[in-house]
Design a protein around this motif. Structure first.
Motif, PDB file in Angstrom:
ATOM      1  N   PRO A 196       0.836  -1.204   0.000  1.00 49.17           N
ATOM      2  CA  PRO A 196       0.000   0.000   0.000  1.00 49.17           C
ATOM      3  C   PRO A 196       0.870   1.253   0.000  1.00 49.17           C
ATOM      4  O   PRO A 196       1.995   1.246   0.515  1.00 49.17           O
ATOM      5  N   LEU A 197       0.354   2.325  -0.590  1.00 50.96           N
ATOM      6  CA  LEU A 197       1.032   3.622  -0.565  1.00 50.96           C
ATOM      7  C   LEU A 197       0.334   4.509   0.445  1.00 50.96           C
ATOM      8  O   LEU A 197      -0.847   4.829   0.292  1.00 50.96           O
ATOM      9  N   ASN A 198       1.063   4.920   1.470  1.00 53.36           N
ATOM     10  CA  ASN A 198       0.535   5.860   2.445  1.00 53.36           C
ATOM     11  C   ASN A 198       1.186   7.220   2.226  1.00 53.36           C
ATOM     12  O   ASN A 198       2.395   7.320   2.097  1.00 53.36           O
ATOM     13  N   ASN A 199       0.353   8.247   2.178  1.00 52.16           N
ATOM     14  CA  ASN A 199       0.861   9.613   2.010  1.00 52.16           C
ATOM     15  C   ASN A 199       1.758   9.738   0.777  1.00 52.16           C
ATOM     16  O   ASN A 199       2.875  10.229   0.840  1.00 52.16           O
ATOM     17  N   PHE A 200       1.241   9.291  -0.361  1.00 50.20           N
ATOM     18  CA  PHE A 200       1.973   9.404  -1.620  1.00 50.20           C
ATOM     19  C   PHE A 200       1.910  10.861  -2.072  1.00 50.20           C
ATOM     20  O   PHE A 200       0.835  11.454  -2.189  1.00 50.20           O
ATOM     21  N   ARG A 201       3.061  11.443  -2.333  1.00 49.48           N
ATOM     22  CA  ARG A 201       3.157  12.880  -2.580  1.00 49.48           C
ATOM     23  C   ARG A 201       4.200  13.176  -3.649  1.00 49.48           C
ATOM     24  O   ARG A 201       5.233  12.509  -3.718  1.00 49.48           O
ATOM     25  N   MET A 202       3.926  14.176  -4.485  1.00 53.12           N
ATOM     26  CA  MET A 202       4.894  14.605  -5.495  1.00 53.12           C
ATOM     27  C   MET A 202       5.220  16.080  -5.299  1.00 53.12           C
ATOM     28  O   MET A 202       4.327  16.917  -5.170  1.00 53.12           O
ATOM     29  N   ILE A 203       6.499  16.381  -5.294  1.00 49.46           N
ATOM     30  CA  ILE A 203       6.975  17.761  -5.269  1.00 49.46           C
ATOM     31  C   ILE A 203       7.757  17.986  -6.557  1.00 49.46           C
ATOM     32  O   ILE A 203       8.681  17.259  -6.865  1.00 49.46           O
ATOM     33  N   GLU A 204       7.338  18.985  -7.318  1.00 50.65           N
ATOM     34  CA  GLU A 204       7.946  19.231  -8.625  1.00 50.65           C
ATOM     35  C   GLU A 204       8.421  20.670  -8.678  1.00 50.65           C
ATOM     36  O   GLU A 204       7.653  21.602  -8.451  1.00 50.65           O
ATOM     37  N   ARG A 205       9.709  20.834  -9.012  1.00 48.27           N
ATOM     38  CA  ARG A 205      10.303  22.170  -9.044  1.00 48.27           C
ATOM     39  C   ARG A 205      10.803  22.474 -10.460  1.00 48.27           C
ATOM     40  O   ARG A 205      11.512  21.677 -11.057  1.00 48.27           O
ATOM     41  N   HIS A 206      10.413  23.658 -10.953  1.00 48.85           N
ATOM     42  CA  HIS A 206      10.771  24.065 -12.316  1.00 48.85           C
ATOM     43  C   HIS A 206      11.732  25.245 -12.284  1.00 48.85           C
ATOM     44  O   HIS A 206      11.522  26.202 -11.535  1.00 48.85           O
ATOM     45  N   TYR A 207      12.739  25.176 -13.151  1.00 47.99           N
ATOM     46  CA  TYR A 207      13.779  26.200 -13.187  1.00 47.99           C
ATOM     47  C   TYR A 207      14.054  26.626 -14.634  1.00 47.99           C
ATOM     48  O   TYR A 207      13.954  25.815 -15.555  1.00 47.99           O
ATOM     49  N   PHE A 208      14.396  27.898 -14.783  1.00 45.89           N
ATOM     50  CA  PHE A 208      15.017  28.345 -16.023  1.00 45.89           C
ATOM     51  C   PHE A 208      16.421  28.787 -15.655  1.00 45.89           C
ATOM     52  O   PHE A 208      16.610  29.725 -14.864  1.00 45.89           O
ATOM     53  N   ARG A 209      17.393  28.097 -16.211  1.00 48.32           N
ATOM     54  CA  ARG A 209      18.784  28.304 -15.824  1.00 48.32           C
ATOM     55  C   ARG A 209      18.890  28.158 -14.303  1.00 48.32           C
ATOM     56  O   ARG A 209      18.560  27.108 -13.772  1.00 48.32           O
ATOM     57  N   ASP A 210      19.326  29.176 -13.595  1.00 46.82           N
ATOM     58  CA  ASP A 210      19.478  29.057 -12.142  1.00 46.82           C
ATOM     59  C   ASP A 210      18.359  29.750 -11.379  1.00 46.82           C
ATOM     60  O   ASP A 210      18.497  30.066 -10.192  1.00 46.82           O
ATOM     61  N   HIS A 211      17.243  29.967 -12.060  1.00 47.61           N
ATOM     62  CA  HIS A 211      16.122  30.682 -11.443  1.00 47.61           C
ATOM     63  C   HIS A 211      14.943  29.740 -11.228  1.00 47.61           C
ATOM     64  O   HIS A 211      14.497  29.063 -12.154  1.00 47.61           O
ATOM     65  N   LEU A 212      14.439  29.668  -9.980  1.00 49.40           N
ATOM     66  CA  LEU A 212      13.265  28.846  -9.690  1.00 49.40           C
ATOM     67  C   LEU A 212      12.028  29.546 -10.240  1.00 49.40           C
ATOM     68  O   LEU A 212      11.695  30.662  -9.843  1.00 49.40           O
ATOM     69  N   LEU A 213      11.333  28.887 -11.158  1.00 49.28           N
ATOM     70  CA  LEU A 213      10.129  29.457 -11.737  1.00 49.28           C
ATOM     71  C   LEU A 213       8.926  29.249 -10.827  1.00 49.28           C
ATOM     72  O   LEU A 213       8.194  30.173 -10.510  1.00 49.28           O
ATOM     73  N   LYS A 214       8.725  27.984 -10.439  1.00 49.80           N
ATOM     74  CA  LYS A 214       7.585  27.684  -9.577  1.00 49.80           C
ATOM     75  C   LYS A 214       7.735  26.289  -9.009  1.00 49.80           C
ATOM     76  O   LYS A 214       8.399  25.433  -9.575  1.00 49.80           O
ATOM     77  N   SER A 215       7.077  26.088  -7.860  1.00 46.65           N
ATOM     78  CA  SER A 215       7.053  24.801  -7.197  1.00 46.65           C
ATOM     79  C   SER A 215       5.614  24.316  -7.129  1.00 46.65           C
ATOM     80  O   SER A 215       4.713  25.106  -6.876  1.00 46.65           O
ATOM     81  N   PHE A 216       5.413  23.020  -7.337  1.00 40.43           N
ATOM     82  CA  PHE A 216       4.093  22.414  -7.193  1.00 40.43           C
ATOM     83  C   PHE A 216       4.193  21.275  -6.185  1.00 40.43           C
ATOM     84  O   PHE A 216       5.214  20.591  -6.106  1.00 40.43           O
ATOM     85  N   ASP A 217       3.112  21.065  -5.444  1.00 44.59           N
ATOM     86  CA  ASP A 217       3.112  20.085  -4.367  1.00 44.59           C
ATOM     87  C   ASP A 217       1.757  19.393  -4.362  1.00 44.59           C
ATOM     88  O   ASP A 217       0.744  20.000  -4.003  1.00 44.59           O
ATOM     89  N   PHE A 218       1.728  18.124  -4.756  1.00 45.53           N
ATOM     90  CA  PHE A 218       0.476  17.387  -4.874  1.00 45.53           C
ATOM     91  C   PHE A 218       0.456  16.187  -3.932  1.00 45.53           C
ATOM     92  O   PHE A 218       1.422  15.428  -3.864  1.00 45.53           O
ATOM     93  N   ASP A 219      -0.668  16.008  -3.244  1.00 46.90           N
ATOM     94  CA  ASP A 219      -0.880  14.836  -2.392  1.00 46.90           C
ATOM     95  C   ASP A 219      -1.788  13.852  -3.114  1.00 46.90           C
ATOM     96  O   ASP A 219      -2.958  14.149  -3.380  1.00 46.90           O
ATOM     97  N   PHE A 220      -1.258  12.680  -3.420  1.00 50.44           N
ATOM     98  CA  PHE A 220      -2.077  11.621  -4.017  1.00 50.44           C
ATOM     99  C   PHE A 220      -2.854  10.869  -2.934  1.00 50.44           C
ATOM    100  O   PHE A 220      -3.828  10.198  -3.226  1.00 50.44           O
ATOM    101  N   GLY A 221      -2.347  10.936  -1.690  1.00 58.40           N
ATOM    102  CA  GLY A 221      -3.030  10.258  -0.594  1.00 58.40           C
ATOM    103  C   GLY A 221      -2.686   8.781  -0.522  1.00 58.40           C
ATOM    104  O   GLY A 221      -1.551   8.377  -0.746  1.00 58.40           O
ATOM    105  N   PHE A 222      -3.704   7.962  -0.245  1.00 63.69           N
ATOM    106  CA  PHE A 222      -3.522   6.520  -0.063  1.00 63.69           C
ATOM    107  C   PHE A 222      -3.888   5.779  -1.346  1.00 63.69           C
ATOM    108  O   PHE A 222      -4.890   6.080  -1.985  1.00 63.69           O
ATOM    109  N   CYS A 223      -3.064   4.792  -1.719  1.00 65.34           N
ATOM    110  CA  CYS A 223      -3.349   3.936  -2.873  1.00 65.34           C
ATOM    111  C   CYS A 223      -3.272   2.490  -2.419  1.00 65.34           C
ATOM    112  O   CYS A 223      -2.313   2.078  -1.764  1.00 65.34           O
ATOM    113  N   ILE A 224      -4.288   1.716  -2.762  1.00 67.33           N
ATOM    114  CA  ILE A 224      -4.322   0.327  -2.321  1.00 67.33           C
ATOM    115  C   ILE A 224      -3.341  -0.508  -3.151  1.00 67.33           C
ATOM    116  O   ILE A 224      -2.984  -0.136  -4.270  1.00 67.33           O
TER     117      ILE A 224
END
Length: 252
Positions: A167-195
């Motif tokens: 089982p997956l408990n607290n499945f989460r993705m953090i995705e960070r986007h950059y142009f060269r050395d500059h952070l454009l934006k961060s995204f943070d998604f919770d998938f939750g529980f997967c059987i």
């Protein structure tokens, strides 16, 4: 996933779960001829940590947690975990991106059995997308979009993935986007529980960043200098790390 090209008309989506708290309740839509499609919004609050380097995280004691990657200020050169760290056998088998405002499918890629990720379909001539995949590792993708992608408002990314016999408990993705050395934006998604032994589908909602005309011009003129790191956690432990780079000169 290695060298995938994806061409479409939409703005740069800076995908990085930028650690935040207070998830919005996921919306749900019906899938045609099926059940409900869960929609996930990125956490609103950003929880940037003290600056750290890729080498700092490689040499630290203990496992890498979500709070650790928020301190990264540039895209990583390598991977922060090994393929065998995916003890849950999480496997992404289909990925589709659409412009939510027009419901235009920008591109779709699928992973046939034992063949690796490949382009599946590109729904319109104006928004055609393609992706090249690394059959061996499956951890790097190269995308190519048209400049119009950088001016999109909200993008929906439908992901379909399978899970092994744990089982997956607290499945989460953090995705960070950059142009060269500059952070454009961060995204943070919770998938939750997967059987265990399940196939799961959800749509991730990306609110695209507002980019200046000067930055858009630079991103178009400098293909593949826009990069992202996608970090996947189960029970706050890093189990997968995927990378991508992007060009926005498609159609030229």
């Amino acid at each position: 996933m290695s060298g995938t090209k994806a061409r479409s008309d939409a703005p740069v989506a800076e995908n990085v779960p930028g650690g935040g708290h207070g998830n919005a309740a996921p919306a749900r839509d019906r899938k045609p001829g099926a059940g409900l499609l869960k929609r996930l919004k990125s956490r609103r609050n950003q929880m940037e940590s003290r600056p750290v380097t890729e080498e700092d995280l490689r040499t630290q004691s203990g496992h890498i947690a979500p709070g650790d990657v928020f301190g990264l200020r540039v895209a990583t050169r390598g991977y922060l975990c090994k393929p065998q760290d995916n003890i849950y056998h999480i496997d992404f088998v289909r990925f589709k991106i659409r412009d939510l405002e027009t419901d235009t499918v920008l591109f779709e890629i699928a992973k046939p059995p034992q063949t690796g990720l490949r382009p599946a379909s590109c729904v319109s001539e104006d928004n055609e997308g393609n992706a090249e995949a690394d059959v061996s590792a499956g951890r790097f993708v190269r995308y190519q979009f048209t400049p119009a992608f950088l001016r999109l408002g909200t993008v929906g990314a439908t992901v379909e993935f399978t899970v092994g016999n744990r089982p997956l408990n607290n499945f989460r993705m953090i995705e960070r986007h950059y142009f060269r050395d500059h952070l454009l934006k961060s995204f943070d998604f919770d998938f939750g529980f997967c059987i265990p032994n399940s196939r799961n589908t959800c749509e991730l909602l990306y609110e695209m960043p507002q980019l200046s005309e000067s930055l858009v011009r630079q991103m178009v003129e400098c293909p593949y200098e826009t990069r992202s790191d996608s970090f996947y956690f189960v029970e706050n432990r890093l189990v997968m790390h995927n990378k991508a780079d992007y060009a926005y000169n498609g159609g030229h």
